[in-house]
Design a protein around this motif. Sequence first.
Motif, PDB file in Angstrom:
ATOM      1  N   SER A 137      31.529  -4.191 -10.148  1.00  0.00           N
ATOM      2  CA  SER A 137      31.673  -4.232 -11.613  1.00  0.00           C
ATOM      3  C   SER A 137      30.416  -4.777 -12.278  1.00  0.00           C
ATOM      4  N   VAL A 138      29.695  -5.623 -11.546  1.00  0.00           N
ATOM      5  CA  VAL A 138      28.461  -6.186 -12.116  1.00  0.00           C
ATOM      6  C   VAL A 138      27.370  -5.112 -12.153  1.00  0.00           C
ATOM      7  N   THR A 139      27.325  -4.255 -11.135  1.00  0.00           N
ATOM      8  CA  THR A 139      26.278  -3.219 -11.116  1.00  0.00           C
ATOM      9  C   THR A 139      26.698  -1.986 -11.911  1.00  0.00           C
ATOM     10  N   ASN A 140      28.004  -1.769 -12.119  1.00  0.00           N
ATOM     11  CA  ASN A 140      28.445  -0.579 -12.840  1.00  0.00           C
ATOM     12  C   ASN A 140      29.541  -0.922 -13.866  1.00  0.00           C
ATOM     13  N   PRO A 141      29.188  -1.740 -14.858  1.00  0.00           N
ATOM     14  CA  PRO A 141      30.217  -2.177 -15.812  1.00  0.00           C
ATOM     15  C   PRO A 141      30.864  -1.037 -16.590  1.00  0.00           C
ATOM     16  N   LEU A 142      30.090   0.000 -16.902  1.00  0.00           N
ATOM     17  CA  LEU A 142      30.658   1.083 -17.717  1.00  0.00           C
ATOM     18  C   LEU A 142      31.817   1.763 -17.002  1.00  0.00           C
ATOM     19  N   GLU A 143      31.697   1.909 -15.684  1.00  0.00           N
ATOM     20  CA  GLU A 143      32.781   2.506 -14.915  1.00  0.00           C
ATOM     21  C   GLU A 143      34.045   1.642 -15.015  1.00  0.00           C
ATOM     22  N   TYR A 144      33.854   0.328 -15.057  1.00  0.00           N
ATOM     23  CA  TYR A 144      35.012  -0.570 -15.148  1.00  0.00           C
ATOM     24  C   TYR A 144      35.666  -0.498 -16.526  1.00  0.00           C
ATOM     25  N   TYR A 145      34.839  -0.389 -17.563  1.00  0.00           N
ATOM     26  CA  TYR A 145      35.425  -0.229 -18.906  1.00  0.00           C
ATOM     27  C   TYR A 145      36.120   1.132 -19.012  1.00  0.00           C
ATOM     28  N   ARG A 146      35.519   2.172 -18.395  1.00  0.00           N
ATOM     29  CA  ARG A 146      36.130   3.504 -18.452  1.00  0.00           C
ATOM     30  C   ARG A 146      37.477   3.507 -17.717  1.00  0.00           C
ATOM     31  N   ASN A 147      37.416   3.156 -16.435  1.00  0.00           N
ATOM     32  CA  ASN A 147      38.643   3.319 -15.647  1.00  0.00           C
ATOM     33  C   ASN A 147      39.717   2.291 -16.015  1.00  0.00           C
ATOM     34  N   ASN A 148      39.310   1.056 -16.251  1.00  0.00           N
ATOM     35  CA  ASN A 148      40.324   0.019 -16.493  1.00  0.00           C
ATOM     36  C   ASN A 148      40.772  -0.009 -17.955  1.00  0.00           C
ATOM     37  N   VAL A 149      39.814  -0.139 -18.875  1.00  0.00           N
ATOM     38  CA  VAL A 149      40.211  -0.295 -20.278  1.00  0.00           C
ATOM     39  C   VAL A 149      40.661   1.057 -20.854  1.00  0.00           C
ATOM     40  N   ALA A 150      39.803   2.082 -20.742  1.00  0.00           N
ATOM     41  CA  ALA A 150      40.186   3.389 -21.299  1.00  0.00           C
ATOM     42  C   ALA A 150      41.388   3.966 -20.542  1.00  0.00           C
ATOM     43  N   GLY A 151      41.418   3.784 -19.220  1.00  0.00           N
ATOM     44  CA  GLY A 151      42.554   4.282 -18.417  1.00  0.00           C
ATOM     45  C   GLY A 151      43.856   3.612 -18.836  1.00  0.00           C
ATOM     46  N   SER A 152      43.831   2.299 -19.012  1.00  0.00           N
ATOM     47  CA  SER A 152      45.066   1.593 -19.402  1.00  0.00           C
ATOM     48  C   SER A 152      45.448   1.955 -20.829  1.00  0.00           C
ATOM     49  N   HIS A 153      44.448   2.151 -21.681  1.00  0.00           N
ATOM     50  CA  HIS A 153      44.742   2.562 -23.060  1.00  0.00           C
ATOM     51  C   HIS A 153      45.485   3.901 -23.067  1.00  0.00           C
ATOM     52  N   ALA A 154      44.996   4.842 -22.254  1.00  0.00           N
ATOM     53  CA  ALA A 154      45.636   6.166 -22.197  1.00  0.00           C
ATOM     54  C   ALA A 154      47.062   6.047 -21.657  1.00  0.00           C
ATOM     55  N   LEU A 155      47.210   5.286 -20.589  1.00  0.00           N
ATOM     56  CA  LEU A 155      48.555   5.121 -19.999  1.00  0.00           C
ATOM     57  C   LEU A 155      49.509   4.486 -21.005  1.00  0.00           C
ATOM     58  N   VAL A 156      49.086   3.371 -21.591  1.00  0.00           N
ATOM     59  CA  VAL A 156      49.991   2.618 -22.474  1.00  0.00           C
ATOM     60  C   VAL A 156      50.336   3.456 -23.712  1.00  0.00           C
ATOM     61  N   SER A 157      49.390   4.252 -24.188  1.00  0.00           N
ATOM     62  CA  SER A 157      49.690   5.136 -25.327  1.00  0.00           C
ATOM     63  C   SER A 157      50.847   6.072 -24.974  1.00  0.00           C
ATOM     64  N   LYS A 158      50.792   6.617 -23.765  1.00  0.00           N
ATOM     65  CA  LYS A 158      51.864   7.521 -23.304  1.00  0.00           C
ATOM     66  C   LYS A 158      53.190   6.758 -23.151  1.00  0.00           C
ATOM     67  N   LEU A 159      53.108   5.537 -22.658  1.00  0.00           N
ATOM     68  CA  LEU A 159      54.341   4.759 -22.452  1.00  0.00           C
ATOM     69  C   LEU A 159      55.004   4.476 -23.787  1.00  0.00           C
ATOM     70  N   VAL A 160      54.188   4.161 -24.787  1.00  0.00           N
ATOM     71  CA  VAL A 160      54.741   3.896 -26.122  1.00  0.00           C
ATOM     72  C   VAL A 160      55.374   5.179 -26.663  1.00  0.00           C
ATOM     73  N   GLU A 161      54.669   6.286 -26.467  1.00  0.00           N
ATOM     74  CA  GLU A 161      55.197   7.588 -26.921  1.00  0.00           C
ATOM     75  C   GLU A 161      56.572   7.881 -26.287  1.00  0.00           C
ATOM     76  N   HIS A 162      56.704   7.509 -24.998  1.00  0.00           N
ATOM     77  CA  HIS A 162      57.965   7.805 -24.289  1.00  0.00           C
ATOM     78  C   HIS A 162      58.984   6.672 -24.421  1.00  0.00           C
ATOM     79  N   GLY A 163      58.663   5.661 -25.225  1.00  0.00           N
ATOM     80  CA  GLY A 163      59.649   4.620 -25.521  1.00  0.00           C
ATOM     81  C   GLY A 163      59.864   3.591 -24.425  1.00  0.00           C
ATOM     82  N   VAL A 164      58.890   3.441 -23.511  1.00  0.00           N
ATOM     83  CA  VAL A 164      59.030   2.424 -22.451  1.00  0.00           C
ATOM     84  C   VAL A 164      58.936   1.032 -23.082  1.00  0.00           C
ATOM     85  N   LYS A 165      59.754   0.113 -22.602  1.00  0.00           N
ATOM     86  CA  LYS A 165      59.792  -1.229 -23.208  1.00  0.00           C
ATOM     87  C   LYS A 165      59.322  -2.339 -22.270  1.00  0.00           C
TER      88      LYS A 165
END
Length: 330
Positions: free
Chosen positions: A81-109
């Motif tokens: 993560s220290v040598t490739n921070p952008l990959e960590y922001y992409r996969n972790n932050v953007a990936g979780s954002h995409a997942l959680v957006s879908k979960l909210v859409e499907h009403g997961v609590k």
Amino acid sequence: MAILVTGGAGYIGSHTVMYLREQNEEVVVLDNLTKGHEQAVVDVPFYKGDLTDGKVIDQIFEDHSIDSVIHFAASSLVGESVTNPLEYYRNNVAGSHALVSKLVEHGVKHIVFSSTAATYGNPERTPIEESDVTAPTNPYGETKLAIEKMLRWCDDAYGLKSVSLRYFNAAGADPEGRIGEDHDPESHLIPIVLQAALGQREQVSIFGDDYDTKDGTCVRDYIHVLDLAQAHYLALKKMKETNESGVYNLGNGKGFTVKEVIETCRSVTGKTIEAEVAPRRAGDPATLIASSSKAINELGWNPVYPELSQIVAHAWSWHQNNPKGYGDNE
Ligand SMILES: NC(=O)c1ccc[n+]([C@@H]2O[C@H](COP(=O)([O-])OP(=O)(O)OC[C@H]3O[C@@H](n4cnc5c(N)ncnc54)[C@H](O)[C@@H]3O)[C@@H](O)[C@H]2O)c1
Ligand SMILES: O=c1ccn([C@@H]2O[C@H](COP(=O)(O)OP(=O)(O)O[C@H]3O[C@H](CO)[C@@H](O)[C@H](O)[C@H]3O)[C@@H](O)[C@H]2O)c(=O)[nH]1
């Protein structure tokens, strides 16, 4: 109702899936197999797909009644993560954002999130409590902290309850030997030392011996992967009962230096293991030791395999029987 487990083909995810099945929970796994192994997913529906692949996620919701999610899928290596921070922001932050957006859409609590001790950075005191300062020393910890915060705001806005579990260093394997740890390349200390014991490596590099610790090498709190699995089950159950979000540390409350870990591996395996001091690895805090009182008191968490020698013995058994990891079966 079923639990969607992201990253369920990975190391901790696959052990948690196995544990959940043993508790008679219905489970569905989503994993893109960048790091995981399909053979590690036993006896549950498996969907190969990315966190950002909305179509696959929609399909899962069409095929199953998902009412909660355990979210393991991430990039999780401190040094990388220290040598490739952008990959960590992409996969972790953007990936979780995409997942959680879908979960909210499907009403997961309800969601349980894999967070980490790396959110604390260099702690001001040990053992670390959940209310202590979070100041990560690497991008990996930063991305996990960002996701924790995103989830807190999603609770306020959408009523999505979340429990963030800050694990310390996961290690060990299923005591019955069905599944274990197989990363390629491996970067975690215990499997690396055991690969040296198997003769697959000439020696182990000790990353720095000039830290402010008792022998100069980094101190970590090692926790058995099945004890982590138990905590996920309990955290989800409690969250569903109380409908409250929370944060919990998960560790054994005991720290071991890198040199002590190598010594324990020598004693468990009976093998000569060569080790040599190498430069520090960027991003490593000197000492991480958990206070897990909150998880013990509030969740009723009761680690079954707290001894380092036991954790190493289970890992050793897996590595001895599967010297090529899941590659043996491919
Ligand atoms: N191993 C540890 O000591 C430790 C400690 C603290 C926290 N964690 C966290 O626990 C979780 C699991 O760790 P692990 O050691 O089992 O790692 P792992 O790499 O073995 O498992 C992660 C799994 O997620 C999958 N994955 C990654 N990105 C994905 C994506 N975008 N879409 C779908 N699948 C994806 C991978 O293929 C892999 O199977 C991670 O979130 C990690 O940050 C691990
Ligand atoms: O060949 C090696 C590998 C590791 N280490 C050291 O051993 C310790 C443990 O390293 P490692 O097993 O790579 O784990 P961590 O970097 O502590 O990170 C793990 O533990 C964190 C929680 O503490 C999680 O968040 C991470 O996802 C997980 O990879 C560190 O001090 C490393 O510098 C060595 O000296 N030589």
